[in-house]
Structure formats: structure tokens, C-alpha cells
Write an enzyme that holds these catalytic residues in place. Sequence first.
Site, mmCIF file in Angstrom:
data_model
loop_
_atom_site.group_PDB
_atom_site.id
_atom_site.type_symbol
_atom_site.label_atom_id
_atom_site.label_comp_id
_atom_site.label_asym_id
_atom_site.label_seq_id
_atom_site.Cartn_x
_atom_site.Cartn_y
_atom_site.Cartn_z
ATOM 1 N N ASN A 106 45.523 32.021 47.322
ATOM 2 C CA ASN A 106 44.477 32.954 46.920
ATOM 3 C C ASN A 106 43.829 33.627 48.125
ATOM 4 O O ASN A 106 43.676 33.017 49.171
ATOM 5 C CB ASN A 106 43.418 32.228 46.077
ATOM 6 C CG ASN A 106 44.038 31.638 44.840
ATOM 7 O OD1 ASN A 106 45.165 31.956 44.470
ATOM 8 N ND2 ASN A 106 43.308 30.728 44.200
ATOM 9 N N VAL A 107 43.449 34.864 47.918
ATOM 10 C CA VAL A 107 42.801 35.650 48.973
ATOM 11 C C VAL A 107 41.339 35.920 48.605
ATOM 12 O O VAL A 107 40.694 36.760 49.210
ATOM 13 C CB VAL A 107 43.561 36.980 49.179
ATOM 14 C CG1 VAL A 107 44.972 36.714 49.687
ATOM 15 C CG2 VAL A 107 43.578 37.828 47.907
ATOM 16 N N ASP A 108 40.815 35.195 47.599
ATOM 17 C CA ASP A 108 39.490 35.516 47.035
ATOM 18 C C ASP A 108 38.322 34.808 47.722
ATOM 19 O O ASP A 108 37.164 35.135 47.441
ATOM 20 C CB ASP A 108 39.481 35.216 45.527
ATOM 21 C CG ASP A 108 39.818 33.768 45.182
ATOM 22 O OD1 ASP A 108 40.374 33.536 44.077
ATOM 23 O OD2 ASP A 108 39.538 32.870 46.002
ATOM 24 N N HIS A 123 48.058 33.459 52.326
ATOM 25 C CA HIS A 123 48.219 34.908 52.093
ATOM 26 C C HIS A 123 47.050 35.730 52.621
ATOM 27 O O HIS A 123 46.886 36.898 52.254
ATOM 28 C CB HIS A 123 48.435 35.169 50.594
ATOM 29 C CG HIS A 123 49.689 34.552 50.077
ATOM 30 N ND1 HIS A 123 49.889 34.301 48.744
ATOM 31 C CD2 HIS A 123 50.800 34.119 50.701
ATOM 32 C CE1 HIS A 123 51.085 33.738 48.577
ATOM 33 N NE2 HIS A 123 51.653 33.619 49.749
ATOM 34 N N CYS A 131 43.272 44.734 62.711
ATOM 35 C CA CYS A 131 43.758 45.918 63.408
ATOM 36 C C CYS A 131 45.281 45.925 63.401
ATOM 37 O O CYS A 131 45.907 44.906 63.708
ATOM 38 C CB CYS A 131 43.251 45.927 64.857
ATOM 39 S SG CYS A 131 43.970 47.256 65.826
ATOM 40 N N CYS A 134 46.092 45.749 67.743
ATOM 41 C CA CYS A 134 45.738 44.577 68.576
ATOM 42 C C CYS A 134 45.447 43.346 67.725
ATOM 43 O O CYS A 134 45.098 42.293 68.261
ATOM 44 C CB CYS A 134 44.543 44.919 69.472
ATOM 45 S SG CYS A 134 42.998 45.133 68.562
ATOM 46 N N THR A 191 49.421 27.749 39.822
ATOM 47 C CA THR A 191 50.362 28.699 40.398
ATOM 48 C C THR A 191 51.605 28.790 39.515
ATOM 49 O O THR A 191 52.050 27.792 38.959
ATOM 50 C CB THR A 191 50.769 28.341 41.849
ATOM 51 O OG1 THR A 191 51.691 29.323 42.320
ATOM 52 C CG2 THR A 191 51.387 26.958 41.955
ATOM 53 N N SER A 192 52.175 29.986 39.403
ATOM 54 C CA SER A 192 53.402 30.184 38.619
ATOM 55 C C SER A 192 54.618 29.713 39.412
ATOM 56 O O SER A 192 55.728 29.689 38.884
ATOM 57 C CB SER A 192 53.542 31.660 38.258
ATOM 58 O OG SER A 192 53.543 32.455 39.442
HETATM 59 N N1 APR Z 1 43.889 26.569 35.343
HETATM 60 C C1 APR Z 1 45.111 26.311 35.890
HETATM 61 N N2 APR Z 1 46.143 27.203 35.876
HETATM 62 C C2 APR Z 1 45.934 28.376 35.244
HETATM 63 C C3 APR Z 1 44.696 28.699 34.616
HETATM 64 C C4 APR Z 1 43.645 27.729 34.691
HETATM 65 N N3 APR Z 1 42.449 27.942 34.144
HETATM 66 N N4 APR Z 1 44.801 29.942 34.064
HETATM 67 C C5 APR Z 1 46.069 30.384 34.355
HETATM 68 N N5 APR Z 1 46.749 29.444 35.049
HETATM 69 C C6 APR Z 1 48.121 29.496 35.576
HETATM 70 C C7 APR Z 1 49.068 30.417 34.817
HETATM 71 O O1 APR Z 1 49.683 29.734 33.731
HETATM 72 C C8 APR Z 1 50.082 30.784 35.893
HETATM 73 O O2 APR Z 1 51.150 29.821 35.935
HETATM 74 O O3 APR Z 1 48.033 30.044 36.868
HETATM 75 C C9 APR Z 1 49.274 30.684 37.190
HETATM 76 C C10 APR Z 1 48.963 32.017 37.868
HETATM 77 O O4 APR Z 1 50.161 32.550 38.308
HETATM 78 P P1 APR Z 1 50.201 33.912 39.157
HETATM 79 O O5 APR Z 1 49.330 34.903 38.529
HETATM 80 O O6 APR Z 1 51.639 34.215 39.352
HETATM 81 O O7 APR Z 1 49.505 33.522 40.537
HETATM 82 P P2 APR Z 1 50.120 32.793 41.822
HETATM 83 O O8 APR Z 1 51.114 31.765 41.445
HETATM 84 O O9 APR Z 1 48.984 32.362 42.646
HETATM 85 O O10 APR Z 1 50.868 34.015 42.558
HETATM 86 C C11 APR Z 1 51.425 33.786 43.805
HETATM 87 O O11 APR Z 1 51.893 36.095 44.120
HETATM 88 O O12 APR Z 1 50.947 37.964 43.465
HETATM 89 C C12 APR Z 1 51.234 37.258 44.552
HETATM 90 O O13 APR Z 1 50.179 37.043 46.634
HETATM 91 C C13 APR Z 1 49.970 36.890 45.267
HETATM 92 O O14 APR Z 1 49.212 34.732 45.964
HETATM 93 C C14 APR Z 1 49.829 35.423 44.912
HETATM 94 C C15 APR Z 1 51.257 34.982 44.711
#
Ligand code: APR
Length: 244
Positions: A106-108, A123, A131, A134, A191-192
Site C-alpha cells: 500500500n502507498v496510502d 511500492h 526528483c 537526483c 492482497t489478491s
Molecule cells: N479485509 C481483507 N481483505 C480484503 C478486504 C478486507 N476488508 N476487502 C477486500 N479484500 C481483499 C480482496 O478480496 C482482494 O483479494 O483485498 C484484495 C485486494 O486486492 P487488490 O485490489 O488487487 O490489491 P493488492 O493485492 O494490494 O494489489 C497489489 O497492485 O495495483 C497494484 O500497486 C498496486 O500495490 C498494488 C498491487
Amino acid sequence: MQSDLISTSLHERFAQAGRVLVLTGAGISAESGVPTFRGGGNTTVWKGMPFDVISSAMMMQRDLPAVWEWFDYRRSILQSLRPNRGHLELARWADRFPEFTLVTQNVDGLHQAAGSRDVIELHGSVWRARCVMCRTNYEIIPEVKRLDACLDCGAWLRPDVVLFGEMLPPGRFEMAAERAADCQLCFVIGTSALVYPAASIPEIAKAAGAFVCEVNPERTPLSDLCDEVLTGKAGDVLPLISKS
Ligand code: APR
């Protein structure tokens, strides 16, 4: 959600572990109101462009102002959002384990807002500019006009975020991989598991003998590799693990 969701095996490992690593993705920020990129069958689109087009190295070469506009929009969403129970629980875990590593895609900045320290931001962060020449970093502060050019060398500033088509900044992945190869317990949260090399971190932990646990409302390509899959939202499941 019932505490019997947590197996005795995970309960015991959580109680005894000395070295723990957590990898998070956009899902942990979903309960704070941050849109995920995928999940639930949707992908984020910005002005008709899929997010992986507007957030790409190609787009930065072609139209840096458009890329900034996208990240300015992401920051405008984030400004009013707060860390949720999932972020807060992980901030507490840092004081619970002798060696705790928090790696995020996450970048948040919500982990840091929850009190987590030494977060490995694979990320980058939307709260920093860099920059293009540099590589000097600049913090982006809400309500303060963002700089366009470097104060040191005068070159353009770009978001300090890893864009699609770019390599991760040197050292961050390597540090995360080293910790993953040494941890006893690895959690993969929200994460997906589609984006590499971040998704390889739990694979490295597993190959090195760690117990790997996934927390996600949906199954992912990583679920079969995990020793335990906890189906649910991070904000509901993580407090249960701590209490177990
Ligand atoms: N708690 C846990 N997991 C959740 C929740 C929740 N409340 N809500 C959604 N999810 C799950 C979804 O089911 C999905 O599998 O979080 C996942 C989010 O997946 P993505 O949107 O693909 O995010 P991420 O895996 O972080 O993406 C990886 O891809 O887009 C680029 O650079 C970006 O860092 C990001 C990277």
C-alpha cells in the site's frame, strides 16, 4: 465472527512465535474507505483508463501531469480517511513479538498513521514526491501546494510510487525477502497476490518452513499454499487472532 475460526495450531504458534512477518495489500485499507484495485470482480478505472495504465511508467513518460492528477485524486480521498481496526491491531503486534516485520504494497500511509514504525513500503508512498534526476525525496503535506520541480537540481518531481513497468526501489524487496526467509509465522492480509515480486514473499516464507496464514474475504492464487486461510475482513479477523 466466532473465535473458533482460529485453529489451535495458529493459536499456539501466535502465542509462541518470536519472528513474525506480515504482508498487506489494499484489502487492509478497504474498511477505511480506500477503494481496492481488484477484488469483488471490479478493477479501478480513472477517466476511462484502467488504473494500471494511468499508474504506469509509459504514462509518466507520455503525460506526467495526468499521472500527478491521478495521485492527487488518490491523496484527496485519503486525506479524510483513518486507519481501521486492522491497521491498529498490526501496530500493536509490533510490540508483541521480539522480531516483527510489516511489509506493505500500500502507498496510502495508513499503517504509519496507525502507529506502525519501520514499515517496508514496497511500492512507495503517495505522500512523497521524488526528483526524476537526483532522486531527492520530498514529503507531500495536505493543504500545502505540491512542488513541481526539485529545489536541488531543478528537474521534474514525480510521485514516489512504483509504477507498472518499473522495478522496485533497490533494497526494499531484498530486506523483506530476507525477513521472510527467517520468520516463523507469516500473515498475508488483504492482497489478491497477483502482483510480483510482492506476492513471492509468502512463498519465500513457506519455502523456508514458516507457517503461512491468509486473511481475505476471497480466495486468492496463494490460498492453496497457506497453512491456514481465514475467510473474512481484516478488521474482524485480526482482533480474533490477538484474542485467541
Ligand atoms: N479485509 C481483507 N481483505 C480484503 C478486504 C478486507 N476488508 N476487502 C477486500 N479484500 C481483499 C480482496 O478480496 C482482494 O483479494 O483485498 C484484495 C485486494 O486486492 P487488490 O485490489 O488487487 O490489491 P493488492 O493485492 O494490494 O494489489 C497489489 O497492485 O495495483 C497494484 O500497486 C498496486 O500495490 C498494488 C498491487
